[in-house]
Design a protein around this motif. Sequence first.
Motif, PDB file in Angstrom:
ATOM      1  N   HIS A 120       0.933  -1.316   0.229  1.00  0.00           N
ATOM      2  CA  HIS A 120      -0.066   0.221  -0.258  1.00  0.00           C
ATOM      3  C   HIS A 120       0.722   1.612   0.505  1.00  0.00           C
ATOM      4  CE1 HIS A 120      -3.201   2.660   0.915  1.00  0.00           C
ATOM      5  NE2 HIS A 120      -2.440   3.094   1.860  1.00  0.00           N
ATOM      6  N   ALA A 121       0.245   2.274  -0.734  1.00  0.00           N
ATOM      7  CA  ALA A 121       1.166   3.663  -0.951  1.00  0.00           C
ATOM      8  C   ALA A 121       0.825   4.586   0.329  1.00  0.00           C
ATOM      9  CB  ALA A 121       1.599   3.895  -2.034  1.00  0.00           C
ATOM     10  N   GLU A 122       0.985   5.116   1.570  1.00  0.00           N
ATOM     11  CA  GLU A 122       0.677   5.431   2.142  1.00  0.00           C
ATOM     12  C   GLU A 122       0.397   6.879   1.794  1.00  0.00           C
ATOM     13  OE1 GLU A 122      -0.407   4.788   4.838  1.00  0.00           O
ATOM     14  OE2 GLU A 122       0.212   2.509   5.473  1.00  0.00           O
ATOM     15  N   GLY A 123      -0.118   7.863   2.102  1.00  0.00           N
ATOM     16  CA  GLY A 123      -0.432   9.188   1.949  1.00  0.00           C
ATOM     17  C   GLY A 123      -2.179   9.421   1.394  1.00  0.00           C
ATOM     18  N   VAL A 124      -1.934  10.841   0.812  1.00  0.00           N
ATOM     19  CA  VAL A 124      -3.010  11.062  -0.083  1.00  0.00           C
ATOM     20  C   VAL A 124      -2.409  11.948  -1.672  1.00  0.00           C
ATOM     21  CG1 VAL A 124      -4.242  11.296   1.936  1.00  0.00           C
ATOM     22  CG2 VAL A 124      -2.949  13.334   0.767  1.00  0.00           C
ATOM     23  N   THR A 125      -3.360  12.039  -2.203  1.00  0.00           N
ATOM     24  CA  THR A 125      -2.346  12.966  -3.714  1.00  0.00           C
ATOM     25  C   THR A 125      -2.044  14.247  -3.501  1.00  0.00           C
ATOM     26  OG1 THR A 125      -5.044  13.468  -3.967  1.00  0.00           O
ATOM     27  CG2 THR A 125      -4.798  11.239  -4.925  1.00  0.00           C
ATOM     28  N   PRO A 126      -1.503  14.523  -3.934  1.00  0.00           N
ATOM     29  CA  PRO A 126      -0.810  15.865  -4.046  1.00  0.00           C
ATOM     30  C   PRO A 126      -2.123  17.003  -4.479  1.00  0.00           C
ATOM     31  CG  PRO A 126      -0.138  14.536  -6.085  1.00  0.00           C
ATOM     32  CD  PRO A 126      -0.978  13.609  -5.408  1.00  0.00           C
ATOM     33  N   ASP A 127      -1.469  17.544  -3.834  1.00  0.00           N
ATOM     34  CA  ASP A 127      -2.394  18.894  -3.718  1.00  0.00           C
ATOM     35  C   ASP A 127      -1.772  19.832  -3.580  1.00  0.00           C
ATOM     36  OD1 ASP A 127      -5.319  20.064  -3.296  1.00  0.00           O
ATOM     37  OD2 ASP A 127      -4.569  20.194  -1.695  1.00  0.00           O
ATOM     38  N   ALA A 128      -0.408  20.560  -2.889  1.00  0.00           N
ATOM     39  CA  ALA A 128       0.299  21.921  -2.387  1.00  0.00           C
ATOM     40  C   ALA A 128       1.399  21.929  -3.811  1.00  0.00           C
ATOM     41  CB  ALA A 128       1.261  21.633  -1.052  1.00  0.00           C
ATOM     42  N   LEU A 129       1.662  22.723  -3.514  1.00  0.00           N
ATOM     43  CA  LEU A 129       2.487  23.250  -5.188  1.00  0.00           C
ATOM     44  C   LEU A 129       3.452  22.197  -4.529  1.00  0.00           C
ATOM     45  CD1 LEU A 129       1.739  27.276  -5.553  1.00  0.00           C
ATOM     46  CD2 LEU A 129       0.751  24.792  -7.566  1.00  0.00           C
ATOM     47  N   ASP A 130       3.917  22.496  -3.837  1.00  0.00           N
ATOM     48  CA  ASP A 130       5.152  21.557  -3.307  1.00  0.00           C
ATOM     49  C   ASP A 130       5.042  20.422  -3.590  1.00  0.00           C
ATOM     50  OD1 ASP A 130       4.112  21.663  -0.811  1.00  0.00           O
ATOM     51  OD2 ASP A 130       5.794  21.291  -0.207  1.00  0.00           O
ATOM     52  N   GLU A 131       4.133  20.091  -3.257  1.00  0.00           N
ATOM     53  CA  GLU A 131       3.902  18.552  -3.405  1.00  0.00           C
ATOM     54  C   GLU A 131       3.450  18.027  -5.421  1.00  0.00           C
ATOM     55  OE1 GLU A 131       1.340  17.210   0.390  1.00  0.00           O
ATOM     56  OE2 GLU A 131      -0.319  17.624  -1.220  1.00  0.00           O
ATOM     57  N   PHE A 132       3.155  19.484  -6.154  1.00  0.00           N
ATOM     58  CA  PHE A 132       3.535  18.794  -7.380  1.00  0.00           C
ATOM     59  C   PHE A 132       5.273  18.610  -7.873  1.00  0.00           C
ATOM     60  CE2 PHE A 132      -1.524  19.962  -7.234  1.00  0.00           C
ATOM     61  CZ  PHE A 132      -1.365  18.864  -8.412  1.00  0.00           C
ATOM     62  N   ASN A 217      -0.347   8.752  -7.426  1.00  0.00           N
ATOM     63  CA  ASN A 217       1.002   8.459  -6.452  1.00  0.00           C
ATOM     64  C   ASN A 217       0.137   9.243  -5.410  1.00  0.00           C
ATOM     65  OD1 ASN A 217       0.720  10.879  -8.378  1.00  0.00           O
ATOM     66  ND2 ASN A 217       2.391  11.800  -6.471  1.00  0.00           N
ATOM     67  N   HIS A 218       1.239   8.661  -3.916  1.00  0.00           N
ATOM     68  CA  HIS A 218       0.359   9.388  -2.824  1.00  0.00           C
ATOM     69  C   HIS A 218       1.962  10.107  -1.906  1.00  0.00           C
ATOM     70  CE1 HIS A 218      -3.077   6.621  -2.175  1.00  0.00           C
ATOM     71  NE2 HIS A 218      -3.742   7.211  -2.725  1.00  0.00           N
ATOM     72  N   VAL A 219       1.241  11.598  -1.658  1.00  0.00           N
ATOM     73  CA  VAL A 219       2.132  11.814  -0.609  1.00  0.00           C
ATOM     74  C   VAL A 219       2.092  12.012   0.914  1.00  0.00           C
ATOM     75  CG1 VAL A 219       3.564  14.462  -0.070  1.00  0.00           C
ATOM     76  CG2 VAL A 219       2.556  13.907  -2.561  1.00  0.00           C
ATOM     77  N   SER A 220       2.890  11.417   1.414  1.00  0.00           N
ATOM     78  CA  SER A 220       3.023  11.222   2.920  1.00  0.00           C
ATOM     79  C   SER A 220       3.856  12.527   3.560  1.00  0.00           C
ATOM     80  CB  SER A 220       3.630  10.089   3.800  1.00  0.00           C
ATOM     81  OG  SER A 220       4.408   9.456   2.804  1.00  0.00           O
ATOM     82  N   HIS A 272       5.490  24.164 -10.978  1.00  0.00           N
ATOM     83  CA  HIS A 272       6.562  23.768  -9.733  1.00  0.00           C
ATOM     84  C   HIS A 272       6.639  22.211 -10.156  1.00  0.00           C
ATOM     85  CE1 HIS A 272       5.277  26.396  -7.876  1.00  0.00           C
ATOM     86  NE2 HIS A 272       5.694  26.897  -7.118  1.00  0.00           N
ATOM     87  N   TYR A 273       5.392  21.178 -11.195  1.00  0.00           N
ATOM     88  CA  TYR A 273       6.007  19.933 -11.694  1.00  0.00           C
ATOM     89  C   TYR A 273       7.012  19.570 -12.349  1.00  0.00           C
ATOM     90  CZ  TYR A 273       4.403  15.831 -13.769  1.00  0.00           C
ATOM     91  OH  TYR A 273       3.912  13.899 -14.330  1.00  0.00           O
ATOM     92  N   LEU A 274       7.127  20.789 -13.868  1.00  0.00           N
ATOM     93  CA  LEU A 274       8.348  20.990 -14.155  1.00  0.00           C
ATOM     94  C   LEU A 274       9.156  21.161 -13.771  1.00  0.00           C
ATOM     95  CD1 LEU A 274       8.787  19.673 -17.233  1.00  0.00           C
ATOM     96  CD2 LEU A 274       8.468  22.699 -18.037  1.00  0.00           C
ATOM     97  N   ARG A 275       9.615  22.119 -12.925  1.00  0.00           N
ATOM     98  CA  ARG A 275      10.593  22.156 -12.490  1.00  0.00           C
ATOM     99  C   ARG A 275      10.909  20.737 -11.352  1.00  0.00           C
ATOM    100  NH1 ARG A 275       9.479  27.401  -8.165  1.00  0.00           N
ATOM    101  NH2 ARG A 275       8.716  27.729 -10.781  1.00  0.00           N
ATOM    102  N   GLY A 276      10.016  20.152 -10.719  1.00  0.00           N
ATOM    103  CA  GLY A 276      10.820  19.305 -10.500  1.00  0.00           C
ATOM    104  C   GLY A 276      11.312  18.009 -10.378  1.00  0.00           C
TER     105      GLY A 276
END
Length: 341
Positions: A120-132, A217-220, A272-276
């Motif tokens: 299982h992938a812990e966390g939630v879907t990305p929402d904040a800009l740093d998460e993207f 993808n999940h962010v934790s 932010h996605y492309l920067r990351g």
Amino acid sequence: MTDIPKNDPDLVPTHTTAATSSVALWVAQHHGVPVQQCSLIRRGLNDNYALRSVDGTRYVARLYSIRPRGDFNVDFEIALLAHLVSRGASVAAPVLAVDGRTRVPLQFPEGPRALALFRHAEGVTPDALDEFELTGRTLAHIHEAARDYAGPSSRYVLDGHHLAGKTLAYLKAYPELGEELLETYSRLVQRLVEELAAAESGLTRVVCHGDTHGFNNHVSTDAAGTKKTVFFDFDDAGPGFLAYDLSVLPWSYLFRKSLKEPDDALRERWTHYLRGYRAGGGVVSEQDLAALPLFVQLRHLWNLGEAAGRLHHWGTNSVPLDWLHKQVDVFEAWRGLELRA
């Protein structure tokens, strides 16, 4: 009252949803995991179940559905995930059966299907800009880690035929779809395939995740406040183009919001996605960026085809005829998308 026969010879099943109790028993039997709790997450392209073992470990079991694209690509998917895990990429690891098999064949009323198990992938879907931004950086790591993959080949390549050509065949079987609209989609497919053929020699090729729309993808966040993301659901993975894998995120936003051009929220997320992605070591060429509008259209056509090819399971409501008419203008509008962050 007339007795109803237990087995009607005229019944032709198209899709069976297994009870959670059945999935729990199969996982215990074939993977050696004693299941305490099992629940259906969703029925989609496949059926996914959330499981918790008696020791508290969480898993996701996937029952692969019979799809018009052909046989299951699970052997490639599991081998790729195992390779990515060995390279330190942040993905949901597969769990092999006790006898070492990547998948467990199961006979359903509609035909043979397959069962696979994943962490299982812990966390939630990305929402904040740093998460993207984190999502983009992690995708770059995955692409780099997959460069030396040498396991079983994918059953398909994410090329013009896979993304566009198959859709036309599905539409030809759509009930009451007129010749004029079918011809419009035929010309659209031809245009997109020709544009891809003209551009592909200058495009970056990668092993694509294939479905990087932000919900796979999940962010934790750990106790120290550090965020990490884990990618999962590589069922659509295969060799393809970087521009396609990158295009799926903006396509998803445009599609869900019914937009013909990016709004400010999408521009921020995309930046932010492309920067990351670049911060993670990913190299995106000018040719890749220039091809993004093309791949947004190809993704939309592929997604449309997945629904049109499953009318026997999802019904025409999943891709209504009036909606098919409206998408002609959407494809035209997306030809001029500006995604050069």
